[in-house]
Write a protein that holds these residues in place. Structure first.
Motif, PDB file in Angstrom:
ATOM      1  N   ILE A 131      13.160  34.272   5.366  1.00  0.00           N
ATOM      2  CA  ILE A 131      13.139  32.807   5.388  1.00  0.00           C
ATOM      3  C   ILE A 131      14.388  32.297   6.094  1.00  0.00           C
ATOM      4  N   PRO A 132      14.237  31.453   7.146  1.00  0.00           N
ATOM      5  CA  PRO A 132      15.413  30.954   7.856  1.00  0.00           C
ATOM      6  C   PRO A 132      16.304  30.119   6.935  1.00  0.00           C
ATOM      7  N   GLN A 133      17.613  30.281   7.086  1.00  0.00           N
ATOM      8  CA  GLN A 133      18.555  29.553   6.245  1.00  0.00           C
ATOM      9  C   GLN A 133      18.870  28.193   6.858  1.00  0.00           C
ATOM     10  N   THR A 134      18.918  27.185   6.034  1.00  0.00           N
ATOM     11  CA  THR A 134      19.253  25.839   6.475  1.00  0.00           C
ATOM     12  C   THR A 134      20.678  25.506   6.061  1.00  0.00           C
ATOM     13  N   THR A 135      21.162  24.375   6.572  1.00  0.00           N
ATOM     14  CA  THR A 135      22.502  23.930   6.200  1.00  0.00           C
ATOM     15  C   THR A 135      22.591  23.703   4.702  1.00  0.00           C
ATOM     16  N   LYS A 136      21.527  23.171   4.125  1.00  0.00           N
ATOM     17  CA  LYS A 136      21.521  22.923   2.684  1.00  0.00           C
ATOM     18  C   LYS A 136      21.606  24.221   1.901  1.00  0.00           C
ATOM     19  N   SER A 137      20.867  25.226   2.351  1.00  0.00           N
ATOM     20  CA  SER A 137      20.869  26.492   1.619  1.00  0.00           C
ATOM     21  C   SER A 137      22.225  27.187   1.723  1.00  0.00           C
ATOM     22  N   ALA A 181      43.929  30.742  11.748  1.00  0.00           N
ATOM     23  CA  ALA A 181      43.706  31.507  12.978  1.00  0.00           C
ATOM     24  C   ALA A 181      42.441  32.356  12.881  1.00  0.00           C
ATOM     25  N   SER A 182      42.208  32.943  11.709  1.00  0.00           N
ATOM     26  CA  SER A 182      41.021  33.791  11.564  1.00  0.00           C
ATOM     27  C   SER A 182      39.744  32.967  11.455  1.00  0.00           C
ATOM     28  N   LEU A 183      39.862  31.700  11.077  1.00  0.00           N
ATOM     29  CA  LEU A 183      38.679  30.837  10.994  1.00  0.00           C
ATOM     30  C   LEU A 183      38.356  30.157  12.322  1.00  0.00           C
ATOM     31  N   THR A 184      39.322  30.138  13.245  1.00  0.00           N
ATOM     32  CA  THR A 184      39.119  29.445  14.523  1.00  0.00           C
ATOM     33  C   THR A 184      37.894  29.932  15.290  1.00  0.00           C
ATOM     34  N   PRO A 185      37.634  31.238  15.370  1.00  0.00           N
ATOM     35  CA  PRO A 185      36.420  31.666  16.082  1.00  0.00           C
ATOM     36  C   PRO A 185      35.137  31.138  15.452  1.00  0.00           C
ATOM     37  N   HIS A 186      35.187  30.821  14.178  1.00  0.00           N
ATOM     38  CA  HIS A 186      33.993  30.352  13.466  1.00  0.00           C
ATOM     39  C   HIS A 186      33.889  28.825  13.440  1.00  0.00           C
ATOM     40  N   LEU A 187      35.024  28.141  13.259  1.00  0.00           N
ATOM     41  CA  LEU A 187      35.003  26.690  13.059  1.00  0.00           C
ATOM     42  C   LEU A 187      35.742  25.920  14.148  1.00  0.00           C
ATOM     43  N   PRO A 227      26.709  36.791  10.993  1.00  0.00           N
ATOM     44  CA  PRO A 227      27.173  36.400  12.331  1.00  0.00           C
ATOM     45  C   PRO A 227      26.243  35.433  13.047  1.00  0.00           C
ATOM     46  N   GLY A 228      25.021  35.309  12.578  1.00  0.00           N
ATOM     47  CA  GLY A 228      24.074  34.430  13.249  1.00  0.00           C
ATOM     48  C   GLY A 228      24.115  32.983  12.780  1.00  0.00           C
ATOM     49  N   TRP A 229      24.964  32.666  11.818  1.00  0.00           N
ATOM     50  CA  TRP A 229      25.038  31.293  11.324  1.00  0.00           C
ATOM     51  C   TRP A 229      25.517  30.342  12.418  1.00  0.00           C
ATOM     52  N   SER A 230      24.991  29.139  12.388  1.00  0.00           N
ATOM     53  CA  SER A 230      25.439  28.099  13.307  1.00  0.00           C
ATOM     54  C   SER A 230      26.727  27.471  12.768  1.00  0.00           C
ATOM     55  N   SER A 253      27.208  24.366  11.940  1.00  0.00           N
ATOM     56  CA  SER A 253      26.904  23.491  10.807  1.00  0.00           C
ATOM     57  C   SER A 253      26.696  24.286   9.523  1.00  0.00           C
ATOM     58  N   GLN A 254      26.085  25.466   9.641  1.00  0.00           N
ATOM     59  CA  GLN A 254      25.886  26.313   8.463  1.00  0.00           C
ATOM     60  C   GLN A 254      27.217  26.846   7.935  1.00  0.00           C
ATOM     61  N   LYS A 255      28.103  27.217   8.851  1.00  0.00           N
ATOM     62  CA  LYS A 255      29.413  27.716   8.439  1.00  0.00           C
ATOM     63  C   LYS A 255      30.233  26.613   7.756  1.00  0.00           C
ATOM     64  N   LEU A 256      30.185  25.423   8.302  1.00  0.00           N
ATOM     65  CA  LEU A 256      30.890  24.298   7.679  1.00  0.00           C
ATOM     66  C   LEU A 256      30.295  23.990   6.309  1.00  0.00           C
ATOM     67  N   ALA A 257      28.975  24.027   6.233  1.00  0.00           N
ATOM     68  CA  ALA A 257      28.310  23.746   4.962  1.00  0.00           C
ATOM     69  C   ALA A 257      28.729  24.761   3.904  1.00  0.00           C
ATOM     70  N   PHE A 258      28.801  26.031   4.288  1.00  0.00           N
ATOM     71  CA  PHE A 258      29.214  27.057   3.331  1.00  0.00           C
ATOM     72  C   PHE A 258      30.638  26.797   2.853  1.00  0.00           C
ATOM     73  N   TYR A 259      31.540  26.482   3.788  1.00  0.00           N
ATOM     74  CA  TYR A 259      32.943  26.266   3.406  1.00  0.00           C
ATOM     75  C   TYR A 259      33.066  25.101   2.432  1.00  0.00           C
ATOM     76  N   PHE A 260      32.421  23.989   2.761  1.00  0.00           N
ATOM     77  CA  PHE A 260      32.508  22.828   1.877  1.00  0.00           C
ATOM     78  C   PHE A 260      31.801  23.096   0.548  1.00  0.00           C
ATOM     79  N   GLY A 261      30.781  23.942   0.594  1.00  0.00           N
ATOM     80  CA  GLY A 261      30.135  24.329  -0.656  1.00  0.00           C
ATOM     81  C   GLY A 261      31.064  25.152  -1.521  1.00  0.00           C
ATOM     82  N   ALA A 262      31.822  26.064  -0.901  1.00  0.00           N
ATOM     83  CA  ALA A 262      32.736  26.921  -1.657  1.00  0.00           C
ATOM     84  C   ALA A 262      33.850  26.117  -2.317  1.00  0.00           C
TER      85      ALA A 262
END
Length: 239
Positions: free
Chosen positions: A2-8, A90-96, A127-130, A132-141
């Motif tokens: 099942i594809p993951q959404t920003t909400k998930s 620095a380690s988050l820069t490639p992602h965000l 590694p396939g997260w977009s 928006s998905q990465k930001l959503a995860f961070y704010f969720g955490a």
């Protein structure tokens, strides 16, 4: 699959950060107690936690202030303790790094060890997260962590003297960092860096104002880097 959404991914972040509440509560209570005992008012204590949002640096600054350390030592030491945030960033820069300035500013403000540890592990596993998905995860955490940090800072400042010493709230500090660091010790270099830093820190415990801890951190990083260089050379020789 099942594809993951920003909400998930947001709710995945919430679930990843939620276990840290178990140590965040006593951590915040302890800071409230320490700040109160150091002479901070309730407003000052809450403002410190709201504006700084850096538990280890806050504990360090308050401890040094209670020891009447020079202001320059307090500032330099607190900044040095928080230098790890620069490495986190620095380690988050490639992602965000492609996020908007406002989003990056909010991530920087909410940069705490627990959210970073949860996020970087999740990003490596997905590694396939977009973006928006990465930001959503961070704010969720960070969602389950910030309210308890602020609320129980106030509780600790108000009722700190009434908390029985048998509760041993100070266990929260080492337990928190052990829970975050242990999953990241995935290579020989990481393990060597950690062991060297611990050994040097203990050996320099006699140095005032916790300066030995700063030296230990630098020596540990140098040791880890040297191990990586040696292992890279060995790998080249084998090739």
């Amino acid at each position: 699959m099942i594809p993951q959404t920003t909400k998930s991914t947001y709710w995945q972040g919430v679930r990843a950060g939620a276990p840290f509440v178990l140590v965040m509560v006593p951590f915040a209570l302890l800071f409230g107690v320490v700040a109160s005992e150091a002479g901070f008012s309730l407003v000052e204590t809450l403002a410190f936690s709201t504006l700084v949002v850096a538990g280890a640096a806050q504990f360090t600054a308050v401890q040094l202030l209670s020891e009447h350390a020079p202001t320059a030592i307090v500032c330099v030491t607190a900044l040095a303790v928080n230098l790890r945030m620069a490495m986190y960033s620095a380690s988050l820069t490639p992602h965000l790094g492609r996020a908007s300035l406002g989003q990056r500013a909010l991530v920087a403000y909410l940069m705490v060890d627990q959210a970073y540890a949860s996020a970087i592990l999740a990003y490596e596993r997905n590694p396939g997260w977009s973006l928006s998905q990465k930001l959503a995860f961070y704010f969720g955490a960070i969602t389950p962590l910030m309210p308890p940090w602020l609320i129980f800072t106030v509780v600790g400042a108000v009722v700190g003297s009434a908390i029985p010493p048998e509760f041993a709230l100070d266990f929260a500090v080492p337990i928190t960092f052990l829970a975050m660091i242990a999953p990241m010790l995935r290579s020989v270099a990481h393990i060597v860096a950690a062991l060297v830093a611990v050994a040097v820190s203990l050996g320099l415990a006699f140095i005032p104002y916790s300066i030995g801890v700063l030296i230990a951190g630098a020596v540990g990083m140098i040791a880890g880097a040297q191990v990586e260089v040696i292992m890279a050379r060995r790998a080249e020789v084998r090739m």
